[in-house]
Design a protein around this motif. Structure first.
Motif, PDB file in Angstrom:
ATOM      1  N   GLY A 214       0.452  -1.316  -0.435  1.00  0.00           N
ATOM      2  CA  GLY A 214      -0.170  -0.031  -0.122  1.00  0.00           C
ATOM      3  C   GLY A 214       0.820   1.234   0.385  1.00  0.00           C
ATOM      4  N   LEU A 215       1.912   1.477   0.208  1.00  0.00           N
ATOM      5  CA  LEU A 215       3.254   2.475   0.224  1.00  0.00           C
ATOM      6  C   LEU A 215       2.504   3.669  -1.056  1.00  0.00           C
ATOM      7  CD1 LEU A 215       6.390   0.638   0.670  1.00  0.00           C
ATOM      8  CD2 LEU A 215       4.536   1.799   2.266  1.00  0.00           C
ATOM      9  N   ASP A 216       1.948   2.863  -2.396  1.00  0.00           N
ATOM     10  CA  ASP A 216       2.024   3.813  -3.427  1.00  0.00           C
ATOM     11  C   ASP A 216       0.255   4.026  -3.871  1.00  0.00           C
ATOM     12  OD1 ASP A 216       2.313   1.564  -4.535  1.00  0.00           O
ATOM     13  OD2 ASP A 216       3.318   1.571  -5.651  1.00  0.00           O
ATOM     14  N   SER A 217      -0.391   3.121  -3.095  1.00  0.00           N
ATOM     15  CA  SER A 217      -1.732   3.657  -2.916  1.00  0.00           C
ATOM     16  C   SER A 217      -2.176   5.529  -2.437  1.00  0.00           C
ATOM     17  CB  SER A 217      -2.307   2.999  -1.533  1.00  0.00           C
ATOM     18  OG  SER A 217      -2.066   3.098  -0.730  1.00  0.00           O
ATOM     19  N   PRO A 218      -3.295   5.378  -2.980  1.00  0.00           N
ATOM     20  CA  PRO A 218      -3.652   7.062  -2.428  1.00  0.00           C
ATOM     21  C   PRO A 218      -3.319   7.331  -0.976  1.00  0.00           C
ATOM     22  CG  PRO A 218      -5.088   5.757  -4.009  1.00  0.00           C
ATOM     23  CD  PRO A 218      -3.914   4.716  -3.569  1.00  0.00           C
TER      24      PRO A 218
ATOM     25  N   GLU B 186      11.857  -7.368   2.775  1.00  0.00           N
ATOM     26  CA  GLU B 186      12.561  -6.830   1.216  1.00  0.00           C
ATOM     27  C   GLU B 186      11.810  -5.482   2.230  1.00  0.00           C
ATOM     28  OE1 GLU B 186      14.349  -8.611  -0.437  1.00  0.00           O
ATOM     29  OE2 GLU B 186      13.346 -10.375   0.284  1.00  0.00           O
ATOM     30  N   VAL B 187      11.406  -4.929   2.786  1.00  0.00           N
ATOM     31  CA  VAL B 187      10.246  -3.799   3.087  1.00  0.00           C
ATOM     32  C   VAL B 187      12.020  -2.657   3.335  1.00  0.00           C
ATOM     33  CG1 VAL B 187       8.958  -2.362   4.437  1.00  0.00           C
ATOM     34  CG2 VAL B 187       8.591  -4.743   3.304  1.00  0.00           C
TER      35      VAL B 187
ATOM     36  N   GLY C 260      12.450   2.431   4.232  1.00  0.00           N
ATOM     37  CA  GLY C 260      13.507   3.445   5.529  1.00  0.00           C
ATOM     38  C   GLY C 260      14.599   4.534   5.257  1.00  0.00           C
ATOM     39  N   VAL C 261      15.014   4.447   3.115  1.00  0.00           N
ATOM     40  CA  VAL C 261      15.112   5.422   2.532  1.00  0.00           C
ATOM     41  C   VAL C 261      14.466   6.238   1.608  1.00  0.00           C
ATOM     42  CG1 VAL C 261      16.634   5.383   0.254  1.00  0.00           C
ATOM     43  CG2 VAL C 261      17.574   3.861   1.810  1.00  0.00           C
ATOM     44  N   ALA C 262      13.179   5.732   1.822  1.00  0.00           N
ATOM     45  CA  ALA C 262      12.310   6.411   1.261  1.00  0.00           C
ATOM     46  C   ALA C 262      11.927   8.201   2.324  1.00  0.00           C
ATOM     47  CB  ALA C 262      10.680   5.713   0.623  1.00  0.00           C
ATOM     48  N   TYR C 263      12.028   7.072   3.492  1.00  0.00           N
ATOM     49  CA  TYR C 263      11.549   8.042   4.801  1.00  0.00           C
ATOM     50  C   TYR C 263      12.830   9.487   4.581  1.00  0.00           C
ATOM     51  CZ  TYR C 263       7.247   5.292   6.266  1.00  0.00           C
ATOM     52  OH  TYR C 263       5.615   4.683   6.248  1.00  0.00           O
ATOM     53  N   ALA C 264      13.879   8.891   5.328  1.00  0.00           N
ATOM     54  CA  ALA C 264      14.831   9.933   5.270  1.00  0.00           C
ATOM     55  C   ALA C 264      15.127  10.749   4.028  1.00  0.00           C
ATOM     56  CB  ALA C 264      16.377   9.498   5.250  1.00  0.00           C
TER      57      ALA C 264
ATOM     58  N   GLU D 143       5.940  11.960  -3.358  1.00  0.00           N
ATOM     59  CA  GLU D 143       5.516  11.304  -3.818  1.00  0.00           C
ATOM     60  C   GLU D 143       6.161  10.169  -4.418  1.00  0.00           C
ATOM     61  OE1 GLU D 143       1.906  11.108  -8.042  1.00  0.00           O
ATOM     62  OE2 GLU D 143       1.693  11.842  -5.754  1.00  0.00           O
ATOM     63  N   GLN D 144       6.899  11.156  -5.000  1.00  0.00           N
ATOM     64  CA  GLN D 144       8.416  10.279  -6.348  1.00  0.00           C
ATOM     65  C   GLN D 144       8.997   9.047  -4.896  1.00  0.00           C
ATOM     66  OE1 GLN D 144       8.263  10.765  -9.862  1.00  0.00           O
ATOM     67  NE2 GLN D 144       9.450   8.676  -8.969  1.00  0.00           N
ATOM     68  N   SER D 145       9.400   9.789  -4.559  1.00  0.00           N
ATOM     69  CA  SER D 145       9.914   8.181  -2.896  1.00  0.00           C
ATOM     70  C   SER D 145       9.640   7.743  -2.921  1.00  0.00           C
ATOM     71  CB  SER D 145      10.950  10.102  -1.893  1.00  0.00           C
ATOM     72  OG  SER D 145      11.342  10.974  -2.525  1.00  0.00           O
ATOM     73  N   MET D 146       8.022   7.714  -2.487  1.00  0.00           N
ATOM     74  CA  MET D 146       7.088   6.509  -1.936  1.00  0.00           C
ATOM     75  C   MET D 146       7.252   5.781  -3.267  1.00  0.00           C
ATOM     76  SD  MET D 146       6.173   5.310   1.073  1.00  0.00           S
ATOM     77  CE  MET D 146       5.825   6.779   1.612  1.00  0.00           C
ATOM     78  N   LYS D 147       6.543   5.897  -4.578  1.00  0.00           N
ATOM     79  CA  LYS D 147       6.317   5.112  -5.717  1.00  0.00           C
ATOM     80  C   LYS D 147       7.673   4.866  -5.838  1.00  0.00           C
ATOM     81  CE  LYS D 147       3.097   7.764  -8.177  1.00  0.00           C
ATOM     82  NZ  LYS D 147       2.701   8.597  -8.931  1.00  0.00           N
ATOM     83  N   ASP D 148       9.522   4.875  -5.292  1.00  0.00           N
ATOM     84  CA  ASP D 148      10.284   4.407  -6.222  1.00  0.00           C
ATOM     85  C   ASP D 148      10.876   3.468  -5.068  1.00  0.00           C
ATOM     86  OD1 ASP D 148      11.197   6.360  -7.609  1.00  0.00           O
ATOM     87  OD2 ASP D 148      12.380   7.464  -7.273  1.00  0.00           O
ATOM     88  N   ALA D 149      10.064   3.214  -3.551  1.00  0.00           N
ATOM     89  CA  ALA D 149      10.165   2.532  -2.722  1.00  0.00           C
ATOM     90  C   ALA D 149       9.509   1.187  -2.967  1.00  0.00           C
ATOM     91  CB  ALA D 149      10.236   3.121  -1.084  1.00  0.00           C
ATOM     92  N   ALA D 150       8.204   1.797  -3.478  1.00  0.00           N
ATOM     93  CA  ALA D 150       7.528   0.697  -3.962  1.00  0.00           C
ATOM     94  C   ALA D 150       7.257  -0.446  -4.887  1.00  0.00           C
ATOM     95  CB  ALA D 150       5.924   0.931  -3.887  1.00  0.00           C
TER      96      ALA D 150
END
Length: 441
Positions: free
Chosen positions: A244-248, A405-406, A411-415, A424-431
């Motif tokens: 669900g990371l890149d869900s709305p 795998e999470v 973690g990098v996305a949050y940082a 938005e892009q950071s979370m999509k890349d993590a997903a």
């Protein structure tokens, strides 16, 4: 903490002593309560170790239990009682890298009869056929916290008997924000920011981020702001195919976290990490802090036993309740143990009672999972009562193998988000990275 050299385990029981060496960890502890960051604490080889790091070898007792060194005294106490009551020998071994060592030894038929460890090991243990379901009657299951039972249930089967739980909570400095609890996280941040503006403290709310992020500590903010990690099926089991990371909701939550970051309100900062999160709060430099029971010793030492408030983490105003990860420590039956009947009986009859669970609470120093023991400590240990309450409002950390795998990409996305990169892009890349890793695992 005591820790034996890698690849070695020394039986303790029937008068034997533990041979141990010391090793540091990445976070503080309170008795047996350790943060998830300490699970993979680094170790140093000692001269006594062989170049090949031979696998641990089980003891020769009638019943053999493997645990880590932090929980050794607690396990030894209940093992001694069971041994005396049943006229058998019981050995408790403290094993470094307990989970990995157990999987290898169990496959070779050289492992213990009982394993003690965290609930989020279950997915990997079941995947490797390393543990058996626990045969605990329904009336006995009802004696435990529903969330703790949920944590040790995998694919709708009960695999462990929980004895202790932990979760994140909100600590606040009474001298800074007053002797009060907060209805929303916004209220706590506002009170802390007022103190920052007055020059009383440096931080309104400490939450470890660091350069690599901290997905564990960020989870209550992410869930309150509308995000979810893995979806669940009709039976409540986590679904690794529903990320669900890149869900709305996930993208909206990422945006909220970004608003609290260094280019927004500057509440969340990469300069706050697991290395200084607790110490800065204990030193009076932060108004509030998100942490767990492992922080209690340092907080009490720094602020005094009555210098702080502790409450379950509230959600953001007008948003969802905050759901941190909940963790449970539990007993498991090894699938290839030499004395599996003893193992089942030890767990169901030797551990599954008020006396044993009280001993485990006192020795392991974790909020108890058995409700009768939990009720009995509320007056004498109100902090643990609050942590237990927080655990009931939390969601068990996913035990599915996909969870491995999470941590790093999320973690990098949050940082990155906290540092000011596009949420938005950071979370999509993590997903994308997590889905690719799950598909290839």
């Amino acid at each position: 903490m005591r820790r034996i050299p890698r690849g070695m385990a020394v039986a303790v029981g029937a008068g034997l002593l533990l041979a141990a060496c010391s090793s540091g960890t990445t976070d503080t502890t309170t008795g047996g309560a350790t943060s998830p960051a300490t699970e993979t604490a680094t170790e140093s080889a000692t001269p006594s170790e062989s170049a090949t790091d031979a696998a641990p070898v089980r003891g020769n007792e009638d019943l053999v239990i493997w645990t880590d060194d932090t929980h050794l005294a607690a396990m030894q106490a209940v093992a001694d009682t069971y041994a005396a009551a049943n006229g058998i020998t019981v050995g408790v071994q403290a094993v470094t890298d307990t989970r990995a060592a157990f999987i290898t030894a169990n496959q070779a038929g050289n492992g213990p009869d009982v394993l003690v460890g965290a609930h989020d090991w279950i997915g990997q243990l079941v995947q490797n056929g390393a543990i058996d379901p626990l045969q605990l009657p329904a009336d006995q299951v009802a004696k435990y916290s529903p969330t703790a039972i949920k944590a040790v249930t995998y694919d709708s089967q009960l695999y462990g008997l929980p004895y202790g739980v932990e979760s994140l909570a909100l600590f606040c400095n009474k001298s800074v924000v007053g002797d009060t609890t907060f209805a929303t996280l916004d209220d706590a941040i506002a009170a802390g920011q007022k103190a920052v503006d007055a020059g009383t403290v440096e931080s309104a709310l400490n939450l470890p981020v660091g350069e690599n992020g901290d997905a564990y500590h960020m989870e209550p903010l992410f869930t309150s702001a509308g995000g979810y990690l893995f979806g669940k099926d009709a039976d409540g089991n986590y679904n690794p195919n529903d990320l669900g990371l890149d869900s709305p909701g996930g993208l909206a939550a990422a945006k909220k976290i970004g608003e609290l970051g260094e280019k927004g309100q500057n509440v969340l900062r990469t300069s706050i990490s697991s290395d200084n999160n607790i110490s800065l709060f204990a030193d009076g430099k932060a108004a509030c802090m998100i942490s767990g029971p492992w922080a209690l010793n340092d907080v009490r030492k720094g602020l005094g036993n009555d210098g702080y408030t502790l409450q379950p983490i509230p959600g953001f105003k007008g948003m969802n309740p905050a759901q941190p990860f909940m963790g449970a420590q539990a007993f498991y039956v090894a699938s290839k143990g030499k004395n599996k009947s003893f193992a089942q009986d030890f767990i169901i009859n030797g551990v599954n009672n008020v006396d044993a669970m009280t001993t485990l609470y006192e020795k392991a120093n974790l909020p108890p999972a058995m409700t009768a023991v939990r009720d009995s400590i509320q007056q004498d240990n109100p902090d643990f009562a609050v942590i237990a309450q927080a655990a009931e409002k939390a969601d068990p950390m996913p035990a599915i193998p996909a969870m491995a795998e999470v941590w790093q990409p999320l973690g990098v996305a949050y940082a990155d988000i906290v540092a000011g990169k596009d949420p938005e892009q950071s979370m999509k890349d993590a997903a994308t990275a997590i889905r690719t890793a799950i598909a290839g695992s």
